[in-house]
Scaffold this motif. Structure first.
Motif, short mmCIF file in Angstrom:
data_model
loop_
_atom_site.label_atom_id
_atom_site.label_comp_id
_atom_site.label_asym_id
_atom_site.label_seq_id
_atom_site.Cartn_x
_atom_site.Cartn_y
_atom_site.Cartn_z
N PRO A 80 0.81 -1.38 -0.15
CA PRO A 80 -0.16 -0.02 -0.15
C PRO A 80 0.80 1.21 0.02
O PRO A 80 1.58 1.55 0.82
CB PRO A 80 -0.95 0.02 1.20
N ILE A 81 0.81 2.03 -1.13
CA ILE A 81 1.61 3.14 -1.27
C ILE A 81 0.66 4.31 -1.00
O ILE A 81 -0.32 4.47 -1.72
CB ILE A 81 2.29 3.43 -2.55
N ARG A 82 1.00 5.39 -0.27
CA ARG A 82 0.12 6.44 -0.16
C ARG A 82 0.58 7.77 -0.88
O ARG A 82 1.67 8.05 -1.00
CB ARG A 82 0.33 7.00 1.46
N ASP A 83 -0.61 8.64 -1.29
CA ASP A 83 -0.27 9.89 -1.74
C ASP A 83 0.19 10.95 -0.81
O ASP A 83 0.28 10.49 0.38
CB ASP A 83 -1.19 10.34 -2.80
N LEU A 84 0.79 11.90 -1.42
CA LEU A 84 1.26 13.12 -0.32
C LEU A 84 0.21 13.56 0.68
O LEU A 84 0.32 13.79 1.65
CB LEU A 84 1.82 14.27 -1.39
N HIS A 85 -0.88 13.89 -0.02
CA HIS A 85 -2.05 14.08 0.81
C HIS A 85 -2.33 13.19 1.94
O HIS A 85 -2.52 13.71 3.18
CB HIS A 85 -3.25 14.56 0.15
N THR A 86 -2.64 11.87 1.81
CA THR A 86 -2.71 11.09 2.56
C THR A 86 -1.64 10.75 3.66
O THR A 86 -1.82 10.75 4.78
CB THR A 86 -2.99 9.83 1.86
N ALA A 148 9.53 -5.28 1.78
CA ALA A 148 8.25 -4.52 1.49
C ALA A 148 8.08 -3.10 2.10
O ALA A 148 7.78 -2.02 1.53
CB ALA A 148 7.02 -5.55 1.74
N ILE A 149 8.42 -3.25 3.57
CA ILE A 149 8.54 -1.85 4.35
C ILE A 149 9.43 -0.98 3.72
O ILE A 149 9.24 0.27 3.43
CB ILE A 149 8.75 -2.23 5.78
N GLU A 150 10.62 -1.32 3.33
CA GLU A 150 11.51 -0.46 2.46
C GLU A 150 11.07 0.27 1.27
O GLU A 150 11.37 1.29 0.75
CB GLU A 150 12.90 -1.20 2.65
N VAL A 151 10.42 -0.85 0.53
CA VAL A 151 9.87 -0.26 -0.70
C VAL A 151 9.16 0.72 -0.79
O VAL A 151 8.85 1.68 -1.36
CB VAL A 151 9.49 -1.52 -1.79
N LYS A 152 8.04 0.50 0.28
CA LYS A 152 6.88 1.59 0.71
C LYS A 152 7.67 2.82 1.08
O LYS A 152 7.27 3.62 0.63
CB LYS A 152 6.13 0.83 1.70
N LEU A 153 8.56 2.55 1.96
CA LEU A 153 9.32 3.95 2.42
C LEU A 153 9.79 4.75 1.11
O LEU A 153 9.65 5.89 1.02
CB LEU A 153 10.49 3.54 3.32
N LEU A 154 10.63 3.84 0.27
CA LEU A 154 11.27 4.54 -0.83
C LEU A 154 10.21 5.27 -1.75
O LEU A 154 10.23 6.37 -2.34
CB LEU A 154 11.79 3.49 -1.71
N ALA A 155 9.07 4.50 -2.01
CA ALA A 155 8.09 5.15 -2.87
C ALA A 155 7.36 6.35 -2.30
O ALA A 155 7.02 7.21 -3.01
CB ALA A 155 6.63 3.85 -3.02
N GLU A 156 7.14 6.35 -0.82
CA GLU A 156 6.22 7.48 -0.19
C GLU A 156 7.50 8.86 -0.03
O GLU A 156 6.83 9.71 -0.22
CB GLU A 156 5.78 6.93 1.16
N LEU A 157 8.84 8.38 -0.08
CA LEU A 157 9.89 9.45 -0.10
C LEU A 157 9.70 10.25 -1.51
O LEU A 157 9.97 11.29 -1.55
CB LEU A 157 11.30 8.93 0.13
#
Length: 265
Positions: A80-86, A148-157
């Motif tokens: 689950p990748i969140r957008d900037l607003h979320t 998966a947690i690190e990919v999520k972090l990378l995507a959200e950064l």
């Protein structure tokens, strides 16, 4: 209404290991805190599902590295990748560098917790091996969730720093996974990086990165709670290193190349 224990256990039975892996990784990487007991339970179910998949892979002659990479590529679109607003809403209205700081801290805490749980289970095996899941399955589960947690972090950064990655959800997931394998941010001026994300070199990089992560988790074997301490500390340091490397990389990819503290809010 509470679900009876016997019914809940029946619902935990794995009908489709591949589908189960994706669903469990998604739950383990969703925003918000999981109770330790629930996280342990989900990791245990994930280890069981992965064990079934590993058995099939072994029978087909697939190597562990290739199998790990295939599993993760199937899982990646479920992260689950969140957008900037979320992201800002979920992090008390923070924006810019403060939001990036908080994302890294949150990811560190999550991977540290996974490492500590895996390390504690590995340590307990010294006393009661028949009562626990096999160590390899537990370590593979830990490796997949941490990745998966690190990919999520990378995507959200990428969201925080305004570096947009276009494409379908699956294409973006693969692009972020490829970036994680290289430990680099995605270049917004090179759209081909998304379509070429599954090239032979990227698949090799992903296999190597996953095997290095798995190797790191092998250090969780030890008596008493030394495994838990080592697992948590190593994951925390690795996630922090990744987060700082990605944010520095993304700052350089922005047109104005802002330094720390200059990211617009």
């Amino acid at each position: 209404m509470a679900v009876p224990e016997k019914d809940r256990r029946a619902g935990d039975e794995i009908a489709d290991p591949e589908k189960e892996v994706g669903e469990l990784v998604s739950r383990l990487t969703e925003p918000g805190e999981l109770e330790p007991a629930e996280r342990r339970r989900l990791l245990g179910r994930l280890a069981k599902a992965l064990s079934a998949g590993a058995k099939k892979a072994k029978e087909s002659g697939a190597g562990r590295g290739r199998w790990l990479a295939d599993v993760f590529l199937n899982v990646a679109p479920r992260i689950p990748i969140r957008d900037l607003h979320t992201l800002s809403e979920h992090h008390h209205g923070l924006t810019g560098e403060q939001l990036a700081d908080d994302l890294i801290r949150t990811a560190q805490k999550a991977t540290m917790t996974v490492g500590a749980i895996g390390g504690a289970l590995a340590a307990a095996q010294f006393a009661a091996p028949p009562l626990l899941l096999s160590a390899p399955a537990q370590l593979v589960a830990e490796t997949i969730v941490v990745a998966a947690i690190e990919v999520k972090l990378l995507a959200e950064l990428h969201e925080v720093y305004g570096v947009r990655v276009h494409g379908t959800g699956a294409q973006r997931a693969i692009a972020f996974t490829a970036a994680w394998a290289r430990q680099r941010g995605i270049d917004p001026l090179a759209p081909a990086s998304v379509s070429l994300a599954l090239g032979a070199a990227t698949k090799t990089a992903l296999r190597n990165r996953l095997m290095r992560t798995l190797g790191r988790h092998l250090t969780t074997f030890g008596p008493f709670l030394t495994g838990a301490v080592a697992g948590g500390a190593l994951n925390r340091m690795a996630t922090k290193k990744l987060g700082e490397a990605i944010r520095e990389d993304l700052r350089g990819k922005l047109p104005s190349g802002p330094r720390r503290g200059e990211l617009p809010t």
